[in-house]
Design a protein around this motif. Structure first.
Motif, PDB file in Angstrom:
ATOM      1  N   ASP A   1       9.969  18.055 -11.165  1.00 44.97           N
ATOM      2  CA  ASP A   1       8.612  17.722 -11.867  1.00 44.97           C
ATOM      3  C   ASP A   1       8.814  17.091 -13.034  1.00 44.97           C
ATOM      4  O   ASP A   1       9.728  17.465 -13.966  1.00 44.97           O
ATOM      5  N   ILE A   2       8.100  15.880 -13.150  1.00 44.99           N
ATOM      6  CA  ILE A   2       8.158  14.929 -14.425  1.00 44.99           C
ATOM      7  C   ILE A   2       7.133  15.484 -15.135  1.00 44.99           C
ATOM      8  O   ILE A   2       6.214  15.338 -14.913  1.00 44.99           O
ATOM      9  N   PRO A   3       7.427  15.914 -16.447  1.00 45.19           N
ATOM     10  CA  PRO A   3       6.270  16.043 -17.383  1.00 45.19           C
ATOM     11  C   PRO A   3       5.196  14.925 -17.511  1.00 45.19           C
ATOM     12  O   PRO A   3       5.613  13.792 -17.816  1.00 45.19           O
ATOM     13  N   GLU A   4       4.108  15.092 -17.581  1.00 43.05           N
ATOM     14  CA  GLU A   4       2.943  13.954 -18.035  1.00 43.05           C
ATOM     15  C   GLU A   4       3.300  13.739 -19.404  1.00 43.05           C
ATOM     16  O   GLU A   4       3.059  14.640 -20.120  1.00 43.05           O
ATOM     17  N   LYS A   5       3.217  12.441 -19.630  1.00 43.13           N
ATOM     18  CA  LYS A   5       3.307  11.939 -21.130  1.00 43.13           C
ATOM     19  C   LYS A   5       2.314  10.730 -21.298  1.00 43.13           C
ATOM     20  O   LYS A   5       2.144   9.974 -20.381  1.00 43.13           O
ATOM     21  N   PRO A   6       1.663  10.730 -22.390  1.00 37.95           N
ATOM     22  CA  PRO A   6       0.608   9.638 -22.376  1.00 37.95           C
ATOM     23  C   PRO A   6       1.385   7.932 -22.547  1.00 37.95           C
ATOM     24  O   PRO A   6       2.466   7.908 -23.288  1.00 37.95           O
TER      25      PRO A   6
ATOM     26  N   ILE B   1      21.109  16.033  -3.706  1.00 40.28           N
ATOM     27  CA  ILE B   1      19.796  14.905  -3.718  1.00 40.28           C
ATOM     28  C   ILE B   1      18.756  15.502  -4.426  1.00 40.28           C
ATOM     29  O   ILE B   1      18.216  16.607  -4.360  1.00 40.28           O
ATOM     30  N   LEU B   2      18.407  14.675  -5.692  1.00 40.89           N
ATOM     31  CA  LEU B   2      17.379  15.097  -6.617  1.00 40.89           C
ATOM     32  C   LEU B   2      16.382  14.140  -6.288  1.00 40.89           C
ATOM     33  O   LEU B   2      16.245  12.862  -6.217  1.00 40.89           O
ATOM     34  N   HIS B   3      15.027  14.745  -5.941  1.00 41.04           N
ATOM     35  CA  HIS B   3      13.817  13.960  -5.615  1.00 41.04           C
ATOM     36  C   HIS B   3      13.111  14.280  -7.064  1.00 41.04           C
ATOM     37  O   HIS B   3      12.497  15.218  -7.264  1.00 41.04           O
ATOM     38  N   LEU B   4      12.655  13.086  -7.538  1.00 47.54           N
ATOM     39  CA  LEU B   4      11.810  13.384  -8.790  1.00 47.54           C
ATOM     40  C   LEU B   4      10.414  13.028  -8.268  1.00 47.54           C
ATOM     41  O   LEU B   4       9.987  11.810  -7.862  1.00 47.54           O
ATOM     42  N   ALA B   5       9.573  13.868  -8.437  1.00 49.95           N
ATOM     43  CA  ALA B   5       8.217  13.946  -7.996  1.00 49.95           C
ATOM     44  C   ALA B   5       7.239  12.962  -8.800  1.00 49.95           C
ATOM     45  O   ALA B   5       6.722  13.640  -9.741  1.00 49.95           O
ATOM     46  N   ARG B   6       7.161  11.739  -8.468  1.00 49.01           N
ATOM     47  CA  ARG B   6       6.342  10.817  -9.186  1.00 49.01           C
ATOM     48  C   ARG B   6       5.039  10.779  -8.914  1.00 49.01           C
ATOM     49  O   ARG B   6       4.150  10.492  -9.744  1.00 49.01           O
TER      50      ARG B   6
END
Length: 369
Positions: free
Chosen positions: A130-135, A188-193
């Protein structure tokens, strides 16, 4: 796929349209021509289809797919127990303040005892991060500044300490903690965009910076299963003092006795073993990885921010692969291929990353008979 690797065909080339047609049919048009799907979902579906097609079962190493891509993770779930509801007694005790409710029932609250913790082992073919949300901010010229996040921060999900919030099938809140028990040869790394709801799909454009070589994941693997914690590496002096039998046993322990198969002289065996212990063995005992492929999804940064446009369809996929013979990296998009450098790959809008363990590289260079 069988045609590509067939030994009987004069050429190994296969029309890509044939593969696309087979995928469209097998996926029941979930992935079809003209419509961009999520690469992470496709990778998971494709690996499972290959596993089943090769006669694989739920057992470990039942196919070549499970043998090289499957790892193991321990999932610890913490959630509240369902509160016990007891019928109120007939003598009216349930009418006392704080003990009853309108239905003539009372609830028992045990405080800290109403939380349960359950751990279970689970196999995986890819890890979802999970990629942290950033403004997003605008610079002096009005352009958007894309935030960055190091891969180490994103991998905290699997450090065995950090908890993640989640919902179970019944919609009940729970917390999960992940600890890696075993890593595969190809990770395999899946970055959940992408995140979807009933109205729109949004994309997180945060750039995840990662090393192209020597990604060390040893600190994320449980100590009781980590290979590096169990094996003591002998020094060069200790190796040179070993007998021929001890040298062969050392190579055999690490599955590398074949590298000394044709050696007759003891001195040559000593030099081969010393070279193996000092240069190759440290990488075999650690969970270090090198990037071999990278799938990116590029789209304008403001697309999908207000749900007006689908960022998945608006953007485009690109793939980075390395040519093994000359170590040159290439960027591919459809029929367009051009050279690129590793420094640009590590700061791209990566979506799916494929890493190769250092030990897998060694056994490719020194294949077993």
């Amino acid at each position: 796929v069988r045609k590509i690797w067939s030994e009987r065909r004069f050429k190994s080339h296969v029309d890509p349209h044939m593969l696309v047609q087979a995928i469209t049919s097998a996926s029941k048009k979930k992935f079809e021509v003209g419509v961009q799907g999520e690469a992470g979902e496709f990778m998971a579906w494709f690996l499972n289809q290959l596993h089943i097609g090769l006669g694989g079962t739920r057992k470990q190493k039942s196919s070549i797919v499970y043998e090289i891509f499957q790892g193991k993770v321990e999932v610890t779930t913490v959630k509240r127990k369902e509160k016990k509801i007891e019928a109120a007694s007939e003598d009216g005790d349930g009418d006392k303040e704080g003990e009853g409710n309108d239905d003539g029932e009372k609830q028992t609250d045990d405080g800290a005892d109403d939380v349960e913790e359950v751990s279970a082992e689970s196999a995986f073919l890819q890890l979802t991060l999970d990629i942290p949300e950033k403004p997003l901010f605008r610079d002096d010229e009005g352009g958007l500044v894309i935030p960055q996040e190091p891969l180490v921060t994103v991998l905290k999900k699997f450090d065995g300490v950090t908890f993640s919030d989640a919902l179970d099938k019944a919609g009940q809140a729970q917390r999960k903690r992940y600890r890696l028990l075993k890593l595969p040869d190809y990770l395999i790394l899946h970055l959940a965009r992408f995140k979807s709801n009933n109205y729109s799909r949004e994309k997180n454009p945060t750039i995840v910076a990662f090393p192209v070589k020597n990604l060390d994941l040893s600190s994320y693997v449980a100590e009781e299963t980590a290979t590096s914690k169990k094996v003591k590496v002998p020094t060069e002096e200790e190796v040179r003092a070993m007998s021929v039998k001890e040298l062969k046993e050392l190579l055999n322990i690490h599955g590398c006795k074949h590298i000394a198969k044709d050696i007759l002289e003891k001195q040559d065996l000593v030099e081969t073993t010393v070279d193996f212990v000092t240069k190759s063995l440290p990488d075999l005992l650690t969970d270090k990885y090198d990037l071999v492929a990278n799938i990116t999804h590029e789209s304008p940064s403001d697309v999908g921010r207000e749900g007006k446009v689908d960022p998945l369809q608006e953007g485009s996929y690109r793939c980075h692969v390395q040519h093994r013979s000359d170590k040159q990296w290439y960027e591919m998009q459809d029929i367009h291929v051009k050279k690129t450098i590793p420094q640009l790959i590590g700061v791209s809008e990566s979506y799916v990353l494929i890493f190769e363990r250092k030990s897998a590289q060694f056994f490719q260079a020194h294949p077993k008979p």
